[in-house]
Design a protein around this motif. Structure first.
Motif, mmCIF file in Angstrom:
data_model
loop_
_atom_site.group_PDB
_atom_site.id
_atom_site.type_symbol
_atom_site.label_atom_id
_atom_site.label_comp_id
_atom_site.label_asym_id
_atom_site.label_seq_id
_atom_site.Cartn_x
_atom_site.Cartn_y
_atom_site.Cartn_z
ATOM 1 N N SER A 198 8.161 4.547 -4.442
ATOM 2 C CA SER A 198 8.887 4.503 -3.991
ATOM 3 C C SER A 198 9.565 3.982 -2.405
ATOM 4 O O SER A 198 9.477 5.476 -1.768
ATOM 5 N N ARG A 199 10.383 2.791 -2.169
ATOM 6 C CA ARG A 199 10.661 3.161 -0.648
ATOM 7 C C ARG A 199 12.466 3.768 -0.453
ATOM 8 O O ARG A 199 11.838 4.305 0.171
ATOM 9 N N GLU A 200 12.606 4.550 -1.600
ATOM 10 C CA GLU A 200 13.183 5.334 -0.788
ATOM 11 C C GLU A 200 11.743 6.899 -0.898
ATOM 12 O O GLU A 200 12.462 7.235 0.783
ATOM 13 N N ALA A 201 10.807 7.341 -1.158
ATOM 14 C CA ALA A 201 10.329 8.128 -1.009
ATOM 15 C C ALA A 201 9.999 8.146 0.382
ATOM 16 O O ALA A 201 9.766 8.776 1.359
ATOM 17 N N VAL A 202 9.829 7.290 1.425
ATOM 18 C CA VAL A 202 9.459 6.449 2.754
ATOM 19 C C VAL A 202 10.097 7.036 3.513
ATOM 20 O O VAL A 202 9.599 7.819 4.477
ATOM 21 N N PHE A 203 11.601 6.922 3.452
ATOM 22 C CA PHE A 203 12.230 7.165 4.068
ATOM 23 C C PHE A 203 13.365 8.665 3.997
ATOM 24 O O PHE A 203 14.025 9.128 4.231
ATOM 25 N N ALA A 204 12.750 8.979 2.971
ATOM 26 C CA ALA A 204 13.064 10.679 2.416
ATOM 27 C C ALA A 204 12.599 11.629 3.934
ATOM 28 O O ALA A 204 11.792 11.324 3.929
ATOM 29 N N GLU A 248 4.303 10.474 13.407
ATOM 30 C CA GLU A 248 3.943 9.369 14.020
ATOM 31 C C GLU A 248 3.277 8.371 12.445
ATOM 32 O O GLU A 248 3.377 7.460 12.509
ATOM 33 N N ALA A 249 2.506 9.035 11.510
ATOM 34 C CA ALA A 249 2.093 8.285 10.717
ATOM 35 C C ALA A 249 3.178 8.375 9.528
ATOM 36 O O ALA A 249 3.178 7.017 9.321
ATOM 37 N N ARG A 250 3.910 9.512 9.564
ATOM 38 C CA ARG A 250 5.634 8.872 8.794
ATOM 39 C C ARG A 250 6.312 7.800 9.298
ATOM 40 O O ARG A 250 6.810 7.042 9.047
ATOM 41 N N GLU A 271 0.763 -0.940 -0.103
ATOM 42 C CA GLU A 271 -0.120 0.184 0.525
ATOM 43 C C GLU A 271 0.892 1.188 0.167
ATOM 44 O O GLU A 271 0.452 2.294 -0.707
ATOM 45 N N LEU A 272 1.777 1.466 0.949
ATOM 46 C CA LEU A 272 3.033 2.111 1.440
ATOM 47 C C LEU A 272 3.809 2.089 -1.050
ATOM 48 O O LEU A 272 3.849 4.024 -0.395
ATOM 49 N N LEU A 273 4.151 1.687 -1.169
ATOM 50 C CA LEU A 273 4.476 1.913 -2.375
ATOM 51 C C LEU A 273 3.693 2.297 -3.034
ATOM 52 O O LEU A 273 3.991 3.491 -3.642
ATOM 53 N N ALA A 274 2.196 1.851 -3.666
ATOM 54 C CA ALA A 274 1.583 2.890 -4.186
ATOM 55 C C ALA A 274 0.939 4.380 -3.770
ATOM 56 O O ALA A 274 0.721 5.245 -4.683
ATOM 57 N N GLU A 275 0.919 4.464 -2.793
ATOM 58 C CA GLU A 275 1.110 6.017 -2.142
ATOM 59 C C GLU A 275 2.438 6.534 -1.882
ATOM 60 O O GLU A 275 2.492 7.830 -3.023
ATOM 61 N N TYR A 276 3.773 6.242 -1.672
ATOM 62 C CA TYR A 276 4.905 6.626 -2.085
ATOM 63 C C TYR A 276 5.488 6.787 -3.612
ATOM 64 O O TYR A 276 6.406 8.040 -3.726
#
Length: 317
Positions: free
Chosen positions: A114-120, A181-183, A107-112
């Protein structure tokens, strides 16, 4: 050797014994229960990075003769003998947790994207990172004079306020805390061993301090503080009694101030109240979200249940 980061994820490495010694000193000799509790949480994180339990990590500081090795070696076999099927049940639970985690990652990959964007870093995190850079050192929390349980130092507060919009209301701090907290939850989904950067922890500490100490001036603030209290009461790291007492005192003060403002605002020379004052009082009670009936609100404010119902519908429109 410090833990290694990859894509925002901390990989297991050699235990940082120097930092662990400092943390244990705070665990044993911290001035407050909150400081000792925070130090224990930090020690557990250091141990986890090295693939150890807290007991194993602490025992390594006392020399090889006192090392217990793998403290839980043989535990699963012992439980299996005591409760046949234990291993299979534990394996099933682990598989369920992992399946849920992977589904969330999808779900997060669809939202962001990429994985990198989650940790950016977010814009706020990037600004805080740069603003606090001059305070960094090798202490437990990464900044000179900073303690997570006590909040940022005065110099850090000043730098943070110059860099980002620091909330000045309880409900504003709660909204910022929820976003933070969500991030973090999204990052933990990809990397269960993720360790926040120093500036992320400093921001979390600042928001926690604001939620503990800012005065509540509206019913919205009081609702936010109650949600904050609910969140820390249900957290894995149980808060200390000292903090609960402090929050309870804040809530009592909030309620006394709110009731005093309502009493002053509702009073008129003839002992009555204006329509605007009654409407404001009704909206305050509705904002508290406590499931109070229209009839009860009407009784408290001094108007009809129909009036309350009308105000409720207009507010929801």
């Amino acid at each position: 050797m410090p833990a290694l980061r990859w894509g925002g994820c901390v990989m297991a490495s050699t235990l940082d014994t120097d930092k662990l010694r400092k943390v244990r000193a705070l665990m044993d000799g911290g001035k407050t229960e909150g400081e000792r509790s925070a130090a224990k949480g930090k020690a557990e994180a250091l141990a986890a990075r090295a693939g150890l339990t807290l007991k194993e990590a602490l025992s390594s500081l006392d020399g090889p003769d006192n090392s217990p090795g793998n403290f839980f070696a043989g535990f699963d076999d012992w439980m299996e003998a005591k409760e046949p099927g234990y291993k299979a049940e534990q394996a099933r639970r682990r598989a369920d947790r992992e399946a849920k985690r992977l589904a969330r990652c999808k779900e997060l990959l669809a939202e962001y994207g990429s994985r990198e964007a989650v940790f950016a870093p977010t814009d706020t995190e990037a600004r805080l990172r740069d603003a606090l850079a001059s305070f960094r050192d090798d202490s437990m929390y990464g900044y000179r004079g900073f303690s997570f349980s006590q909040g940022p130092t005065p110099e850090m507060w000043q730098a943070m306020r110059e860099a980002v919009a620091v909330p000045d209301t309880v409900h504003g701090a709660w909204a910022a805390h929820q976003a933070h907290e969500a991030r973090q939850d999204d990052r933990f989904a990809f990397c269960p061993d993720y360790t926040p950067w120093e500036w992320e922890e400093a921001w979390a500490s600042a928001l926690g301090w604001l939620l503990d100490n800012l005065p509540s001036t509206t019913a919205q603030d009081m609702t936010a503080r109650l949600e904050w209290l609910r969140s820390i009461a249900s957290s894995e790291n149980a808060p200390c009694a000292e903090r609960f007492k402090s929050l309870a005192a804040s809530l009592c003060s909030d309620m006394a101030a709110l009731l005093d403002r309502q009493a002053q605002g509702m009073s008129r020379p003839d002992g009555g109240s204006t329509q605007a004052q009654r409407r404001a009082a009704v909206l305050d009670l509705l904002a508290m979200g406590a499931g109070i009936s229209d009839r009860e609100i009407a009784r408290r404010v001094g108007c009809s249940p129909q009036t309350v119902g009308n105000i409720r519908r207009r507010a929801a429109a």
